[in-house]
Design a protein around this motif. Structure first.
Motif, short mmCIF file in Angstrom:
data_model
loop_
_atom_site.label_atom_id
_atom_site.label_comp_id
_atom_site.label_asym_id
_atom_site.label_seq_id
_atom_site.Cartn_x
_atom_site.Cartn_y
_atom_site.Cartn_z
N LYS A 113 0.82 -1.21 0.00
CA LYS A 113 0.00 0.00 0.00
C LYS A 113 0.86 1.27 0.00
N PRO A 114 1.53 1.55 -1.12
CA PRO A 114 2.33 2.77 -1.18
C PRO A 114 1.44 3.99 -0.94
N LYS A 115 2.00 5.00 -0.31
CA LYS A 115 1.17 6.14 0.06
C LYS A 115 2.02 7.40 0.17
N THR A 116 1.39 8.53 -0.12
CA THR A 116 2.00 9.83 0.09
C THR A 116 1.34 10.47 1.31
N PHE A 117 2.14 10.81 2.30
CA PHE A 117 1.63 11.37 3.55
C PHE A 117 1.86 12.88 3.57
N ASP A 118 0.81 13.65 3.77
CA ASP A 118 0.96 15.07 4.02
C ASP A 118 1.51 15.27 5.42
N ILE A 119 2.44 16.20 5.58
CA ILE A 119 3.11 16.34 6.86
C ILE A 119 2.14 16.66 7.99
N ASP A 120 1.13 17.47 7.74
CA ASP A 120 0.19 17.81 8.80
C ASP A 120 -0.66 16.62 9.20
N ASN A 121 -1.00 15.76 8.24
CA ASN A 121 -1.70 14.52 8.58
C ASN A 121 -0.78 13.57 9.32
N LEU A 126 0.10 9.25 14.06
CA LEU A 126 0.69 8.37 15.07
C LEU A 126 1.00 9.18 16.33
N PRO A 127 0.91 8.56 17.50
CA PRO A 127 1.21 9.28 18.75
C PRO A 127 2.65 9.77 18.77
N ILE A 128 2.84 11.00 19.18
CA ILE A 128 4.18 11.59 19.29
C ILE A 128 4.65 11.48 20.72
N GLU A 129 5.86 10.99 20.90
CA GLU A 129 6.41 10.83 22.24
C GLU A 129 7.81 11.42 22.32
N GLU A 130 8.20 11.81 23.52
CA GLU A 130 9.56 12.32 23.73
C GLU A 130 10.50 11.16 24.00
N ARG A 131 11.65 11.19 23.32
CA ARG A 131 12.71 10.22 23.56
C ARG A 131 14.03 10.96 23.71
N VAL A 132 14.66 10.78 24.83
CA VAL A 132 15.95 11.44 25.08
C VAL A 132 17.05 10.47 24.65
N TYR A 133 17.73 10.82 23.56
CA TYR A 133 18.76 9.97 22.98
C TYR A 133 20.11 10.69 22.99
N ARG A 134 21.17 9.88 23.13
CA ARG A 134 22.51 10.38 22.84
C ARG A 134 22.66 10.51 21.33
N MET A 135 23.36 11.54 20.89
CA MET A 135 23.68 11.71 19.48
C MET A 135 25.19 11.85 19.36
N LEU A 152 9.84 4.73 13.33
CA LEU A 152 9.77 4.54 11.89
C LEU A 152 8.97 3.29 11.56
N ALA A 153 9.10 2.25 12.36
CA ALA A 153 8.39 0.99 12.11
C ALA A 153 6.89 1.21 12.02
N ASP A 154 6.35 2.09 12.85
CA ASP A 154 4.90 2.32 12.84
C ASP A 154 4.44 2.91 11.52
N LEU A 155 5.26 3.78 10.93
CA LEU A 155 4.90 4.33 9.62
C LEU A 155 5.03 3.28 8.53
N LEU A 156 6.12 2.50 8.56
CA LEU A 156 6.33 1.49 7.53
C LEU A 156 5.23 0.44 7.54
N LYS A 157 4.73 0.12 8.70
CA LYS A 157 3.64 -0.86 8.79
C LYS A 157 2.39 -0.38 8.07
N LYS A 158 2.23 0.94 7.95
CA LYS A 158 1.06 1.50 7.26
C LYS A 158 1.05 1.14 5.78
N ALA A 201 15.68 -0.53 10.44
CA ALA A 201 14.57 0.41 10.32
C ALA A 201 13.42 0.05 11.24
N MET A 202 13.19 -1.25 11.44
CA MET A 202 12.06 -1.71 12.25
C MET A 202 12.41 -1.81 13.73
#
Length: 318
Positions: A113-121, A126-135, A152-158, A201-202
């Motif tokens: 199911k290839p799809k084009t996602f508008d950024i505002d949609n 998907l729920p947005i969460e804070e993650r504190v990561y080392r970079m 990223l996995a949640d988007l790819l599953k779509k 990626a997953m």
């Protein structure tokens, strides 16, 4: 062949505040006092904080570290984003021109199911969460960043990847009229390209970030959506993504095109035992600190990701 080390540029071994003040001093010699008002900095010499809109409903997550967070001003004024220039403060000075609306992200390739996602949609999909990561940058400096995003996995599953989806390729935006680094002689090729293996990626750690510190992602940090893979060097975190493609073969990356991939390998896992030709990776300097600290294997995320590379020669697959 033994790897060699040359002295790192001053911007990479000098504390940010000192680096910026030195640039301001030099600018005064050629451009007058008005230069102090340029470059994402205040007249006092401190990095300028340009805050954006708050993200709604950002949830706290269990993904965090005990390290002190890097201040917002440092995260947004000390960047590698070559589309806007090669100096660390170039993105803060120039990225305001980036147009982030309208914006779409196309996800296609080996999927049902290839799809084009508008950024505002996408911000509400998907729920947005804070993650504190080392970079950790390959240039041997590091930060601790409170990203806001979703796996990223949640988007790819779509889009329902099929059995031929072995890799994920990413492509960034190109806006020549708004990106002064694009087309500059000697620059890296654009658009910026990156890639991951599908299991990378997953992995639950792999994030699509849309904000930091609870605010929409600043342009200089990769607005409106970027990749964050905390156990890999920062150049894997492609910014301003417009295309994601699932494919059967290993994707070409910008750094494999530039210089034949000698300096920057496809995997780019943080590894203190494998040096870059120009930077030892044994230690790093946390932005805001003076003294270097030992680099952690997989940037401290070995428990979560080392199994992905079981049996691999990490000196060969660097």
């Amino acid at each position: 062949m033994p790897r060699r080390h040359s002295q790192a540029p001053s911007a990479e071994i000098t504390p940010l505040s000192v680096y910026l003040r030195r640039r301001e001093f030099l600018a005064l010699g050629t451009a007058g006092a008005g230069a102090l008002l340029l470059g994402g900095r205040s007249a006092s010499g401190a990095p300028k904080e340009q805050h954006g809109a708050k993200l709604p409903s950002v949830k706290q997550s269990s993904y965090t570290v005990s390290d002190k967070k890097t201040p917002f001003a440092d995260i947004t004024n000390y960047n590698n984003f070559y589309e806007f220039g090669t100096d660390k403060d170039d993105p803060a000075r120039h990225a305001g021109k980036l147009k982030t609306r309208p914006w779409t992200v196309r996800v296609d390739g080996e999927c049902a199911k290839p799809k084009t996602f508008d950024i505002d949609n996408l911000l509400t999909l998907l729920p947005i969460e804070e993650r504190v990561y080392r970079m950790r940058c390959v240039e041997a400096w590091s930060m601790v960043i409170p990203w806001d995003g979703f796996p990223l996995a949640d988007l790819l599953k779509k889009v329902e990847p099929n059995s031929r989806a072995k890799y994920v390729a990413f492509e960034s935006a190109v806006q020549p009229e708004n990106m002064p680094g694009v087309g500059r002689f000697g620059a890296i090729p654009f658009p910026y390209l990156e890639g991951l293996r599908i299991d990378e990626a997953m992995n639950p750690l792999t994030l699509l970030a849309v904000g930091l510190y609870g605010e929409v992602l600043p342009n200089q940090d990769g607005a409106p959506v970027r990749l964050v893979v905390p156990w890999k060097y920062g150049f894997k975190g492609i910014k301003s993504i417009v295309k994601i493609r699932l494919q059967e073969t290993q994707p070409q990356t910008t750094w494999s095109q530039y210089g034949g991939g000698v300096e920057y390998g496809f995997y780019a896992n943080v590894n203190p035992e494998v040096d870059h030709p120009r930077w030892s990776q044994a230690k790093e300097r946390r932005i805001g600190e003076v003294f270097r600290r030992p680099t952690l294997m997989f940037n401290g995320y070995a428990a979560e990701v080392s199994k992905l590379y079981a049996g691999m020669d990490l000196r060969k697959f660097y």
